[in-house]
Design an enzyme around this catalytic site. Structure first.
Site, PDB file in Angstrom:
ATOM      1  N   GLY A 200       0.708  -1.027  -0.336  1.00  0.00           N
ATOM      2  CA  GLY A 200       0.203  -0.100  -0.122  1.00  0.00           C
ATOM      3  C   GLY A 200       1.221   1.102  -0.277  1.00  0.00           C
ATOM      4  O   GLY A 200      -0.132   2.498   0.038  1.00  0.00           O
TER       5      GLY A 200
ATOM      6  N   CYS B   6     -28.459  -7.957 -16.388  1.00  0.00           N
ATOM      7  CA  CYS B   6     -28.521  -8.109 -17.684  1.00  0.00           C
ATOM      8  C   CYS B   6     -29.403  -7.697 -19.069  1.00  0.00           C
ATOM      9  O   CYS B   6     -29.749  -9.493 -18.017  1.00  0.00           O
ATOM     10  CB  CYS B   6     -27.347  -8.154 -17.405  1.00  0.00           C
ATOM     11  SG  CYS B   6     -26.000  -8.151 -19.439  1.00  0.00           S
TER      12      CYS B   6
ATOM     13  N   CYS C 289     -27.315 -11.435 -20.595  1.00  0.00           N
ATOM     14  CA  CYS C 289     -27.539 -12.717 -20.250  1.00  0.00           C
ATOM     15  C   CYS C 289     -27.519 -12.320 -18.295  1.00  0.00           C
ATOM     16  O   CYS C 289     -27.660 -13.846 -18.024  1.00  0.00           O
ATOM     17  CB  CYS C 289     -25.787 -12.603 -19.427  1.00  0.00           C
ATOM     18  SG  CYS C 289     -24.892 -11.668 -18.623  1.00  0.00           S
TER      19      CYS C 289
ATOM     20  N   CYS D 297     -23.803  -6.097 -18.578  1.00  0.00           N
ATOM     21  CA  CYS D 297     -22.703  -6.733 -18.064  1.00  0.00           C
ATOM     22  C   CYS D 297     -21.464  -4.822 -17.707  1.00  0.00           C
ATOM     23  O   CYS D 297     -20.925  -4.900 -19.799  1.00  0.00           O
ATOM     24  CB  CYS D 297     -21.239  -7.887 -17.969  1.00  0.00           C
ATOM     25  SG  CYS D 297     -23.121  -9.197 -17.598  1.00  0.00           S
TER      26      CYS D 297
ATOM     27  N   CYS E 137     -20.207 -11.785 -18.677  1.00  0.00           N
ATOM     28  CA  CYS E 137     -21.540 -11.683 -19.964  1.00  0.00           C
ATOM     29  C   CYS E 137     -20.723 -12.372 -21.213  1.00  0.00           C
ATOM     30  O   CYS E 137     -22.206 -13.393 -21.543  1.00  0.00           O
ATOM     31  CB  CYS E 137     -21.656 -10.660 -20.267  1.00  0.00           C
ATOM     32  SG  CYS E 137     -23.299  -9.971 -20.528  1.00  0.00           S
TER      33      CYS E 137
END
Lengths: 286, 354, 188
Positions: A35, A244, A247, A269, A275
């Site tokens: 980090g 979506c 899908c 998506c 997807c």
């Protein structure tokens, strides 16, 4: 072997070996201090700053002939910038590319984390515009450096607290700050907050490159990544409450499309590979 | 409709082909030659060399042609090329005191050793469009030639320093930092900011320099001297141990003379702001000298409250290749982030409505 | 006579780097690096490969074996400096005190030294219990050839976080890493 399909006149991966060594050293220190933003001698690349020069330099420094590369922008493999970066690496390394998350060893991304769970042995390379999570609260870099040294993140907590007091919730919806390994405050890059939980204890190695700001940072595998919150106001990522239209997924992050003049909306998506890997819905929304 | 929002390989290819066609313009007209750009758009070439931080007139002219005259794009092309060049070493410091002068003026002395040399300047032209240039015409008559004055041209700031009126700069033989190798780490030494300013955007520095004249940063500048001409570049190969001449480059140097009220340890005296750029770039050199003096506020114990006095503000924002990248990247797709903002805004409004 | 470096410098250093990156990302896991045709004594193959991969004119190095100095200078062009100033510390004959090496600062912890420490052997699946970033539950690693007070020195090093030394343990052509974050417990 490795030279087979490489652009004449350029080294494998475009960068010269000295530059790669400098970036590789920075990457190792970034992994050792999860980090923390390691300054590095970012080079001018043949793509503009803002187009992913940091991610490109990181990828160019780690990639080898046996790698399979996937590049996404906004979750999609076929957005113009993803196509352009993939083509760049194809020209300067000749390595295999893929659109399948599971088949990739290196995934370079802008603004999304793939929906499919990543595994050990994969590396996720983020393109980062502003690596400093505190920059909107304190633009002076010398000052934020001091705050990181002291782990003095009071400013950010106050900002979150004020958001909650005024609006009842945090108003940050992307680039939502995280605390890595309980020590460093980190920008996850401008991914939607929806993706933040995927960073936590991810089996894959996560590398972050900011070219213009000349910083590299990392999250080792299985490392705790916690989105900042308060006990009585836990972190709550959001997605559109829709499915979506292609899908039918209700668990993926969605792009919103306006499909006619009256403002009718469809959702699809954002992760095109996810997807495509699912069976299409039966014509319902066509 | 799904496909419509996504770009692709073919779209990119077509866009590039269109770009090539647009660059060429009307094919009935003769194509612009790189040598013509180099010779006839020389100041554009100079600016691209300065901001591209690579001294090569031919490559800079090529970049101007390829960028369709967009000088920031041209500087970017040159920088990206520069990245791939191997480094053999660092030259000796150039001696601008020994410059072969094309232009040398001082605003602080009416006459001085070496005299005033106007050189090829727009300064006293009347800005009237010359329609004769729009028509084809005979070759330009050669400018009258004189005999170069062999007298040395000492720098004005040296003359002041001899009298003790100009603050002495501390000499350092330390290797200067190179911000193209090591990122800036604030506070940075003057050598680092001079490098950043020399590569910096002319327009940005012009605006900042201008602001110091209008009260944002208390400076009282005089153009002590501006000189432009050729200097010799020398390099000492470690295996030889003595300097060899690599060639000549054109530089523009500006030394601004500024007031300084003095401090506890120093008497009142003049101080300088310094500007140096590749090629003939007088506006940039002058602006750079103003900003350099602004950045010295802290060192001189002056208040630091104006934009041109803030190291981070000036140095993080003066590079036009960085700036144009980040500003222009806003045109890349951001629909994932925008979508999350949409959802957030809708939910905040819903809660507020309840 | 100075021996050769990598047979294919670009590809070999990339493979070696990925091994080190993986090792640093998953502390205690053992990785093999591309073998060199000739290794200058007393360096081990892994030590030499890591130096070829990461050291150059920008990295001050300290090493305890004059025999390898010419090789290092020829291939990497590193300045050789005092132990406390080195970015890479190469130890072939015993470990220097960790606290004596560059630790970085609170603001710039990346300036801490990386210690390339040659040991007799590395064994996975037994020995120490390692936990921390990079490790799902725990990794086991047995290392032969460390000073008796190593774990005490390591605990002190870890307590200095974000400052502190990172170690690359080298044995033959194998290596394992101990980034400053890793917690090490005695076999149990």
């Amino acid at each position: 072997m490795t030279e087979a399909s490489i652009e004449a006149g350029y080294n494998f991966g475009y960068l010269d070996e000295n530059t790669k060594r400098m970036i590789r050293r920075a990457l190792l220190k970034a992994v050792a201090v999860p980090g923390y933003q390691v300054p590095f001698g970012s080079r001018e690349m043949p793509l503009p700053y803002g187009w992913g020069t940091g991610g490109i330099q990181v990828t160019a420094s780690i990639i080898g002939a046996d790698d399979t590369l996937k590049v996404i922008d906004q979750g999609a493999d076929d957005t113009t910038n993803a196509v352009s970066i993939r083509r760049f690496f194809n020209r300067v390394t000749g390595v295999a590319t893929t659109e399948h998350t599971a088949a990739a060893t290196i995934i370079q991304t802008r603004h999304r984390v793939p929906e499919a769970k990543l595994r050990e042995g994969q590396v996720l390379v983020y393109q980062v515009p502003m690596p400093e999570p505190l920059f909107r609260l304190e633009p002076r870099v010398a000052e934020t450096k001091r705050m990181h040294a002291l782990a003095d993140y009071g400013l950010m907590h106050v900002k979150l607290y004020e958001d909650i007091a005024r609006h009842g919730a945090a108003t940050t919806s992307y680039n939502y700050p995280v605390l890595v390994n309980q020590r460093y405050l980190m920008s996850p890059s401008p991914i939607p907050a929806f993706d933040n939980p995927k960073l936590d204890r991810m089996p894959a190695l996560q590398l972050f490159g900011a070219g213009r700001e000349k910083r590299i940072y990392a999250v080792p595998p299985w490392t705790e990544v916690k989105s900042l919150d308060f006990e009585d106001h836990p972190f709550q990522p959001a997605r559109a409450d829709a499915a979506c239209v292609i899908c039918g997924a209700r668990d993926s992050y969605l792009d919103e499309l306006i499909v006619d003049d009256s403002g009718k909306r469809h959702f699809v998506c954002s992760d095109t590979d996810y997807c495509a890997s699912r069976p299409p819905v039966q014509d319902a929304a066509a | 409709m799904y496909v419509a929002v996504k770009g692709g390989e073919r779209a990119i290819g077509n866009a590039h082909a269109w770009l090539d066609e647009a660059r060429r313009g009307d094919p009935a007209l003769a194509e612009l030659d790189v040598a013509q750009v180099e010779q006839q758009l020389g100041l554009a070439v100079d600016r691209v060399m300065a901001e591209g931080s690579c001294y090569d007139r031919g490559l800079a002219a090529l970049a101007v042609k390829q960028a369709r005259g967009d000088l920031i794009e041209a500087a970017f092309l040159l920088r990206a090329y520069r990245t791939t060049l191997a480094r053999f070493g660092a030259s000796e410091p150039v001696e601008t005191g020994a410059m072969r002068i094309q232009r040398r003026i001082s605003a602080t002395y009416k006459d001085l050793p070496g005299g005033q040399v106007l050189g090829p300047t727009f300064d006293y032209t009347h800005r009237l469009l010359d329609f004769a240039l729009a028509a084809e015409r005979e070759a330009v008559a050669p400018a009258p030639e004189g005999v170069a004055d062999p007298a040395p041209m000492p720098r004005v700031t040296e003359l002041l320093a001899r009298e003790g009126l100009m603050r002495r700069e501390s000499r350092s033989d330390a290797e200067p930092p190179d911000l193209t190798r090591d990122p800036l780490n604030f506070p940075v030494p003057r050598a680092a900011w001079l490098q950043a300013l020399a590569r910096g955007d002319e327009g940005f520095l012009l605006g900042l320099g201008y602001s110091t004249q209008r009260g944002y940063g208390n400076s009282h500048p005089f153009a002590g001297e501006i000189r432009m001409g050729e200097v010799t570049v020398e390099f000492t190969p470690p295996e030889l141990g003595f300097a060899i001449e690599l060639g000549e480059i054109v530089l523009t140097e500006c030394q601004m003379v500024n007031q300084f009220a003095g401090s506890k340890s120093e008497p009142p005296q003049f101080t300088r702001g310094y500007g140096l750029v590749f090629g003939h770039g007088e506006r940039k050199a002058m602006a750079m000298a103003l900003v350099d003096r602004g950045l010295r506020a802290e060192e001189l114990g002056e208040p630091v409250d104006a934009p041109a006095q803030s190291q981070e503000f000036v140095l993080y924002h003066c590079d036009n290749v960085e700036a144009t990248g980040f500003v222009e990247h806003l045109k890349l797709p951001h629909y994932v982030d925008f979508q999350s903002e949409l959802e957030k805004l809708r939910s905040l409004r819903q809660e507020a409505g309840q | 006579m100075i021996g050769p470096g990598f047979a294919d410098p670009v590809a070999d250093s990339q493979r070696c780097f990925r091994a080190v990156l993986e090792a640093m990302s998953r502390p205690g896991r053992i990785h093999r690096v591309p073998a060199l045709a000739e290794v200058p004594a007393p360096l081990h193959g892994a030590t030499a490969a890591v130096l070829l991969t990461l050291a150059d004119g920008d990295t001050p190095v300290w090493l305890d074996c004059p025999a390898a100095q010419d090789w290092l200078r020829f291939h990497c062009g590193c300045p050789l400096v005092a132990q406390t100033a080195a970015a890479f510390v190469v130890a072939t004959a015993g470990m220097p005190a960790l606290a004596a090496l560059a630790q970085g600062s609170e603001e710039e912890p990346h300036l801490a030294a990386t210690l390339l420490l040659q040991v007799e052997s590395l064994q996975a699946g037994q020995g120490w219990r390692l936990t921390g970033p990079g490790i799902e539950h725990a990794h086991r690693l047995a290392v032969a050839g460390l000073p008796g007070d190593f774990l005490a020195q390591w605990a002190a090093n870890r307590a200095r976080f974000p400052r502190g030394v990172d170690i690359v343990l080298c044995a033959g052509d194998s290596l394992a890493c101990l980034p400053r974050t890793v917690r090490i417990e005695e076999a149990g």
